[in-house]
Design an enzyme around this catalytic site. Structure first.
Site, PDB file in Angstrom:
ATOM      1  N   LYS A   1      -8.766  12.874  -5.304  1.00  0.00           N
ATOM      2  CA  LYS A   1      -9.440  12.460  -4.071  1.00  0.00           C
ATOM      3  C   LYS A   1      -8.831  13.139  -2.863  1.00  0.00           C
ATOM      4  O   LYS A   1      -7.618  13.302  -2.774  1.00  0.00           O
ATOM      5  CB  LYS A   1      -9.335  10.937  -3.928  1.00  0.00           C
ATOM      6  CG  LYS A   1     -10.009  10.369  -2.694  1.00  0.00           C
ATOM      7  CD  LYS A   1     -10.007   8.845  -2.705  1.00  0.00           C
ATOM      8  CE  LYS A   1      -8.697   8.257  -2.271  1.00  0.00           C
ATOM      9  NZ  LYS A   1      -8.748   6.786  -2.138  1.00  0.00           N
TER      10      LYS A   1
ATOM     11  N   ASP B   1      -7.652   7.798  -7.438  1.00  0.00           N
ATOM     12  CA  ASP B   1      -6.893   8.933  -6.893  1.00  0.00           C
ATOM     13  C   ASP B   1      -5.563   9.051  -7.620  1.00  0.00           C
ATOM     14  O   ASP B   1      -5.122   8.129  -8.307  1.00  0.00           O
ATOM     15  CB  ASP B   1      -6.672   8.773  -5.387  1.00  0.00           C
ATOM     16  CG  ASP B   1      -5.975   7.465  -5.046  1.00  0.00           C
ATOM     17  OD1 ASP B   1      -4.774   7.341  -5.355  1.00  0.00           O
ATOM     18  OD2 ASP B   1      -6.627   6.572  -4.497  1.00  0.00           O
TER      19      ASP B   1
ATOM     20  N   ARG C   1      -9.123  12.868   1.476  1.00  0.00           N
ATOM     21  CA  ARG C   1      -9.662  12.065   2.576  1.00  0.00           C
ATOM     22  C   ARG C   1     -10.183  12.998   3.658  1.00  0.00           C
ATOM     23  O   ARG C   1      -9.461  13.844   4.169  1.00  0.00           O
ATOM     24  CB  ARG C   1      -8.583  11.137   3.136  1.00  0.00           C
ATOM     25  CG  ARG C   1      -9.116  10.195   4.202  1.00  0.00           C
ATOM     26  CD  ARG C   1      -8.208   9.009   4.417  1.00  0.00           C
ATOM     27  NE  ARG C   1      -8.200   8.079   3.297  1.00  0.00           N
ATOM     28  CZ  ARG C   1      -9.155   7.194   3.034  1.00  0.00           C
ATOM     29  NH1 ARG C   1     -10.240   7.146   3.790  1.00  0.00           N
ATOM     30  NH2 ARG C   1      -9.049   6.371   2.015  1.00  0.00           N
TER      31      ARG C   1
ATOM     32  N   HIS D   1       0.829  -1.208   0.000  1.00  0.00           N
ATOM     33  CA  HIS D   1       0.000   0.000   0.000  1.00  0.00           C
ATOM     34  C   HIS D   1       0.862   1.256   0.000  1.00  0.00           C
ATOM     35  O   HIS D   1       0.452   2.289  -0.513  1.00  0.00           O
ATOM     36  CB  HIS D   1      -0.939  -0.017   1.201  1.00  0.00           C
ATOM     37  CG  HIS D   1      -2.011   1.011   1.140  1.00  0.00           C
ATOM     38  ND1 HIS D   1      -2.877   1.145   0.072  1.00  0.00           N
ATOM     39  CD2 HIS D   1      -2.365   1.985   2.014  1.00  0.00           C
ATOM     40  CE1 HIS D   1      -3.714   2.131   0.295  1.00  0.00           C
ATOM     41  NE2 HIS D   1      -3.419   2.667   1.461  1.00  0.00           N
TER      42      HIS D   1
ATOM     43  N   ASP E   1      -7.776  -0.075  -8.477  1.00  0.00           N
ATOM     44  CA  ASP E   1      -7.362   0.371  -7.150  1.00  0.00           C
ATOM     45  C   ASP E   1      -6.503  -0.723  -6.536  1.00  0.00           C
ATOM     46  O   ASP E   1      -6.676  -1.897  -6.857  1.00  0.00           O
ATOM     47  CB  ASP E   1      -8.589   0.648  -6.281  1.00  0.00           C
ATOM     48  CG  ASP E   1      -8.321   1.695  -5.204  1.00  0.00           C
ATOM     49  OD1 ASP E   1      -7.149   2.090  -5.033  1.00  0.00           O
ATOM     50  OD2 ASP E   1      -9.287   2.123  -4.538  1.00  0.00           O
TER      51      ASP E   1
END
Length: 198
Positions: A66, A43, A68, A4, A92
């Protein structure tokens, strides 16, 4: 596989090869008619992977901008790229609650996307995420890999799970024989297959 955050490499005291599932995902989507397709990243942080994926498929790329708001809430403020009358493949790295996907879907509708398919490496699918995403009539298919086990009760007719076992096996084989692991991920398109409608 598909870390990630690239900074995770810094936590290892031995050399680390990060694998990804773009080849497996691309081979799945090459079964479809991609003449009007576009890959969309939810994003800008995932735009590099989306561009590599789009290159494999031989299609253009677009991205959402994007922000958050909280741990569970995001807002997409703009869509960069052309999706009107196109078959969108959203890429994604992981889907947990599905909030980003639902938010992005509103923008894709507003910009005239023709159809939407979702692709992700890690299908975390917390709570009812699969059911929420699959309930959207615009979404034709939700594709993930088996890096995270999918509980039987979360299985859905729109959900397709691909195995990454061959990618892991090939990575291990190359490491043990001293071959290049990064060569696995050259951005060359996979060989085309016969297209099917859908």
């Amino acid at each position: 596989m598909t870390l990630h955050s690239p900074q995770v490499h810094g936590f290892f005291s031995v050399p680390v090869d990060q694998l990804h599932a773009l080849r497996e995902l691309a081979e799945h989507f090459q079964r479809y008619d991609l003449s009007r397709a576009v890959v969309v990243s939810p994003d800008l942080g995932n735009a590099k992977n989306a561009a590599a994926f789009a290159k494999r498929l031989g299609v253009p790329v677009a991205a959402g901008a994007k922000e958050r708001i909280s741990d569970t809430q995001v807002r997409i403020t703009a869509l960069i790229g052309e999706v009107r009358n196109r078959d969108v493949i959203v890429l994604d790295d992981e889907i947990a609650s599905g909030g980003s996907i639902i938010e992005l879907l509103q923008h894709l509708r507003a910009h005239g996307a023709r159809s939407v398919r979702i692709a992700t490496t890690h299908g975390i699918f917390a709570r009812d995420a699969v059911a929420r995403i699959a309930a959207e009539p615009d979404i034709l298919e939700l594709v993930c890999t088996n890096t995270v086990p999918i509980a039987p009760e979360k299985r859905h007719p729109k959900l397709t799970v691909l195995s990454v076992a061959p990618a892991l096996a090939e990575g291990m084989r190359r490491i043990n024989t001293g071959e290049s692991v990064s060569a696995l991920f050259a951005d060359t398109p996979s060989p085309p297959k016969a297209a099917i409608s859908g």
